[in-house]
Design a protein around this motif. Structure first.
Motif, PDB file in Angstrom:
ATOM      1  N   LYS A 174       0.832  -1.202   0.000  1.00 25.91           N
ATOM      2  CA  LYS A 174       0.000   0.000   0.000  1.00 25.91           C
ATOM      3  C   LYS A 174       0.869   1.256   0.000  1.00 25.91           C
ATOM      4  O   LYS A 174       0.606   2.219  -0.724  1.00 25.91           O
ATOM      5  N   ALA A 183       0.549   2.805  -3.768  1.00 28.34           N
ATOM      6  CA  ALA A 183      -0.604   3.703  -3.768  1.00 28.34           C
ATOM      7  C   ALA A 183      -0.235   5.002  -4.475  1.00 28.34           C
ATOM      8  O   ALA A 183       0.916   5.440  -4.459  1.00 28.34           O
ATOM      9  N   ILE A 190      -4.470  -4.865  -0.718  1.00 35.57           N
ATOM     10  CA  ILE A 190      -4.802  -3.793  -1.627  1.00 35.57           C
ATOM     11  C   ILE A 190      -5.398  -4.428  -2.859  1.00 35.57           C
ATOM     12  O   ILE A 190      -5.486  -5.640  -2.958  1.00 35.57           O
TER      13      ILE A 190
END
Length: 397
Positions: free
Chosen positions: A125, A129, A380
């Motif tokens: 993440k 991200a 995720i």
């Protein structure tokens, strides 16, 4: 039909209870009432993850302790096996770079695992991200280096230092969690295997995540602790580059991040792979050391990969890293390797929200249950899928 369903239900329950009684559990016990109160009756607003066999919720105990509660689906036999496996593997293990298992709850058909809560979610993440996401976390170089060393120390402990020697089998960014201080902790031992005999291998069902599995394990079910070393090498490369091994493609020329790294190594341009978000604010010596070590760990031959204790020593600069050009095409003439490579590309191109087949219909005899065989504590949106191939003998045939 009712009698048959009743028998199946109680048979699974009996088998689970029998397996749990055989374990020397060193974890606490929670009641379903406690966990319902802690998670506000498993309120969807507190859901922090969801995987193939259940969901994960953030909770708060009456003493103020924050917890992560993994609720496994009672309908899944694989979930039952993972539940028993995870408790048995890590209930007695204590290490600063392993996620703590506080305890479990078994009431009726409810299977729940209770872990320490990790404030900064997963490494994947943090690395992958985008800046538009509310959970975006920028990792500077010292933090990345610390995370990499932490993962290496945890694996060295599992392989060489703990009372029971364990091969994790599913080391990847989503299974590395970050606490409030951004220290790395390995989680999810649902696929872990005991490595009871040193210097031997286990022939087993292949279960793991495409893009992180060692070639000898993915193709022939040849499993040793060197499979974890390979996975660590892939994750180390992702930490340096800020890119996912399974989703990175600049052109059709490269299959994955690791493939690109091999090309850069041969060209002598290794530093080109460093995450551009770091700009020039990183330690060049440490970065080069991590990249070279990642390539050494992902060598196609398991015998040429270092042990994790050696990896820690190399990362910390105590020993030098052996210069070696790995030939990723060592398995290139193998039929199964060609099939995996072709369908690996298809996996990347398609949506991964639903179960997908990795081989054409004519090859379905190779595959057992193609659904995900593990799930992430803080997942995720997946960029790779879990592979669960049937018995090794079938795969080789």
């Amino acid at each position: 039909m009712g009698v048959i369903c009743w028998k199946f239900y109680f048979r699974d329950k009996f088998m689970r209870e029998r397996d749990l009684k055989g374990l020397d559990l060193k974890t606490g016990s929670f009641t379903l009432r406690q966990l319902r109160a802690a998670t506000n009756n498993f309120d969807s607003a507190g859901k922090i993850g969801e995987g193939g066999f259940g969901s994960v919720y953030k909770g708060k105990l009456s003493d103020g302790t924050f917890i992560a509660v993994k609720q496994l689906s009672p309908k899944s036999r694989q979930g039952n096996r993972e539940f028993v496996n995870e408790i048995g593997m890590i209930s007695g293990l204590q290490h600063p770079n392993l996620v703590k298992l506080y305890g479990c709850c078994i009431e009726g058909d409810q299977l729940l695992l209770v872990y320490e809560y990790m404030e900064n979610n997963s490494l994947a993440k943090a690395l992958f991200a985008t800046g538009s996401e509310t959970s975006f976390l920028m990792l500077d170089w010292p933090t990345r280096y610390k995370i990499c060393v932490g993962i290496a120390r945890a694996l060295a402990f599992l392989h060489e230092e703990s009372a029971i020697r364990i091969v994790h089998r599913d080391i990847k960014g989503t299974n590395v969690l970050l606490d409030k201080d951004l220290s790395a902790k390995i989680s999810d031992f649902g696929l872990a295997k005991l490595n009871e005999e040193e210097n031997t291998h286990m022939s087993t069902r292949v279960a793991g995540t495409i893009g992180y599995m060692a070639p000898e394990y993915a193709l022939w079910g040849y499993l040793t602790d060197k499979a974890d070393v390979y996975s660590f090498g892939v994750v180390a490369l992702e930490i340096v580059s800020g890119r996912s091994n399974s989703s990175y493609r600049t052109t059709n020329e490269f299959v994955c991040l690791l493939d690109w790294a091999h090309v850069l190594q041969k060209k002598g341009n290794l530093m080109e792979i460093v995450d551009p978000k770091l700009q020039s604010e990183f330690n060049k010596e440490e970065a080069e050391r991590m990249i070279k070590l990642a390539l050494l760990c992902t060598n196609a031959s398991p015998s040429l990969r270092p042990a994790m204790s050696e990896v820690v020593s190399m990362l910390e600069g105590q020993t030098s890293i052996q210069e070696m050009i790995s030939d990723p095409s060592i398995y290139g003439d193998d039929l199964h390797s060609k099939l995996l490579k072709g369908h690996y590309q298809q996996v990347i191109d398609q949506s991964l929200n639903s179960t997908q087949d990795l081989f054409p219909p004519s090859d379905k005899s190779w595959i057992g249950n193609s659904s995900a065989s593990a799930h992430d504590l803080y997942p995720i949106n997946p960029e790779s899928i879990n592979l669960n191939i049937s018995e090794t003998s079938t795969l080789i045939e």
